[in-house]
Design an enzyme around this catalytic site. Structure first.
Site, mmCIF file in Angstrom:
data_model
loop_
_atom_site.group_PDB
_atom_site.id
_atom_site.type_symbol
_atom_site.label_atom_id
_atom_site.label_comp_id
_atom_site.label_asym_id
_atom_site.label_seq_id
_atom_site.Cartn_x
_atom_site.Cartn_y
_atom_site.Cartn_z
ATOM 1 C CB SER A 1 -0.938 0.008 1.216
ATOM 2 O OG SER A 1 -0.232 -0.324 2.401
ATOM 3 N N GLY B 1 4.458 -7.655 13.079
ATOM 4 C CA GLY B 1 3.318 -8.452 12.630
ATOM 5 C C GLY B 1 2.109 -8.306 13.534
ATOM 6 C CG HIS C 1 -7.186 -5.845 10.852
ATOM 7 N ND1 HIS C 1 -6.138 -4.982 10.652
ATOM 8 C CD2 HIS C 1 -7.770 -5.989 9.639
ATOM 9 C CE1 HIS C 1 -6.085 -4.641 9.369
ATOM 10 N NE2 HIS C 1 -7.068 -5.227 8.732
ATOM 11 C CB SER D 1 -0.208 2.909 15.095
ATOM 12 O OG SER D 1 -1.098 1.974 15.665
ATOM 13 C CG HIS E 1 -7.494 -2.740 3.602
ATOM 14 N ND1 HIS E 1 -6.682 -3.845 3.710
ATOM 15 C CD2 HIS E 1 -8.094 -2.825 2.384
ATOM 16 C CE1 HIS E 1 -6.772 -4.546 2.583
ATOM 17 N NE2 HIS E 1 -7.626 -3.953 1.771
ATOM 18 C CG ASP E 2 -8.766 -6.035 5.727
ATOM 19 O OD1 ASP E 2 -8.888 -6.464 4.561
ATOM 20 O OD2 ASP E 2 -7.678 -6.057 6.333
HETATM 21 C C1 LIG Z 1 -2.588 -6.162 7.300
HETATM 22 S S1 LIG Z 1 -0.926 -5.713 7.529
HETATM 23 C C2 LIG Z 1 -0.797 -4.245 6.523
HETATM 24 C C3 LIG Z 1 -0.840 -4.557 5.057
HETATM 25 C C4 LIG Z 1 -0.315 -3.485 4.135
HETATM 26 N N1 LIG Z 1 -1.041 -2.235 4.275
HETATM 27 C C5 LIG Z 1 -0.299 -3.954 2.705
HETATM 28 O O1 LIG Z 1 -0.653 -3.167 1.796
HETATM 29 O O2 LIG Z 1 0.085 -5.101 2.449
HETATM 30 C C6 LIG Z 1 -0.967 -5.038 9.153
HETATM 31 C C7 LIG Z 1 0.341 -4.434 9.632
HETATM 32 O O3 LIG Z 1 0.046 -3.676 10.795
HETATM 33 C C8 LIG Z 1 1.102 -3.816 11.718
HETATM 34 N N2 LIG Z 1 0.548 -3.552 13.048
HETATM 35 C C9 LIG Z 1 -0.343 -4.290 13.734
HETATM 36 N N3 LIG Z 1 -0.633 -3.708 14.902
HETATM 37 C C10 LIG Z 1 0.095 -2.567 14.956
HETATM 38 C C11 LIG Z 1 0.248 -1.520 15.926
HETATM 39 N N4 LIG Z 1 -0.440 -1.528 17.075
HETATM 40 N N5 LIG Z 1 1.098 -0.512 15.649
HETATM 41 C C12 LIG Z 1 1.806 -0.498 14.492
HETATM 42 N N6 LIG Z 1 1.710 -1.445 13.538
HETATM 43 C C13 LIG Z 1 0.856 -2.474 13.770
HETATM 44 C C14 LIG Z 1 1.625 -5.214 11.524
HETATM 45 O O4 LIG Z 1 2.970 -5.289 11.950
HETATM 46 C C15 LIG Z 1 1.419 -5.432 10.023
HETATM 47 O O5 LIG Z 1 2.595 -5.181 9.314
#
Ligand SMILES: C[S@@+](CC[C@H](N)C(=O)[O-])C[C@H]1O[C@@H](n2cnc3c(N)ncnc32)[C@H](O)[C@@H]1O
Length: 215
Positions: A51, A75, A145, A124, A170-171
């Protein structure tokens, strides 16, 4: 205007590991191109940069601000060992956790977009609490999520979106049988608040616009 995206970047975005349909990515590209001249675009959930490439290419064409992309790179829950989206190629055996940062950096370098991305390696919510108030022209939420993580991202980051700016989530699955509900709940909450209007949904990407008269 998707044809404005360079072919090699589009091809690379298709090939890189990730969780985004091409139609969703192209819409993010168009939105970033439209608004990145006003204030930075902020992405939560970089993963391997799929993305991010669409957003960064839009920022580049806008000649505006780079995209700020936030991820702890360890992750999400569903990407841990034994879970549905675990990828052994992204596992750091030395620390016993996934590490998507090297893949993310390679993606940006190969696409020639390193200078259009400011990466923040952090949870985040923690990054949002430390970050001085600053405007965003677009916020893309695709991090954790769970209800807790998705709500925190909305509460902490969405107030920075300028009037007329975009909130992309997203989702979005209205039907619980098709996917997790947290992103959908966040979108419903935003709409109920009266501060946002629904622009459209592209596949599972919900796109909202901040109303000029937002409370
Ligand atoms: C579904 S993936 C994102 C997919 C990406 N946007 C793409 O286009 O492929 C979710 C990402 O959010 C990160 N993530 C999950 N919880 C998080 C948090 N509390 N703070 C920061 N990053 C987080 C994970 O490490 C993961 O890399």
């Amino acid at each position: 205007m998707a044809e404005l995206m360079r072919h090699e970047v589009r091809r690379w975005a298709r090939e890189v590991k990730g969780f985004l349909a091409e139609a969703e990515g192209l819409r993010l590209f168009e939105l970033a191109r439209e608004c990145a001249g006003r204030a930075p675009c902020v992405e939560i959930g970089s993963y391997c940069g799929k993305s991010t490439l669409y957003l960064a290419e839009g920022c580049r064409l806008a000649g505006g601000y780079p995209v700020i992309s936030i991820d702890h790179h360890r992750g999400s829950e569903e990407q841990q060992p034994g879970e549905e989206y675990f990828d052994p190629e992204l596992f750091d055996h030395a620390v016993g956790r996934p590490d998507t940062l090297p893949c993310f950096r390679r993606t940006l370098q190969r696409a020639g977009l390193e200078e259009w991305v400011i990466a923040i390696v952090s949870d985040s919510a923690r990054a949002g609490r430390c970050w001085p108030d600053g405007p965003a022209s677009l916020l893309f939420i695709d991090g954790g999520h769970s209800e807790k993580a998705a709500s925190a991202d909305f509460e902490i980051w969405a107030p920075r979106v300028v009037p007329g700016g975009y909130l992309c989530i997203h989702d979005i699955f209205a039907d619980p049988a098709k996917g997790g509900q947290a992103p959908y709940h966040v979108m419903q909450r935003a709409l109920r608040s009266g501060g946002w209007s629904l622009v459209e949904q592209v596949e599972t990407l919900g796109i909202l616009r901040r109303r000029d008269d937002a409370p």
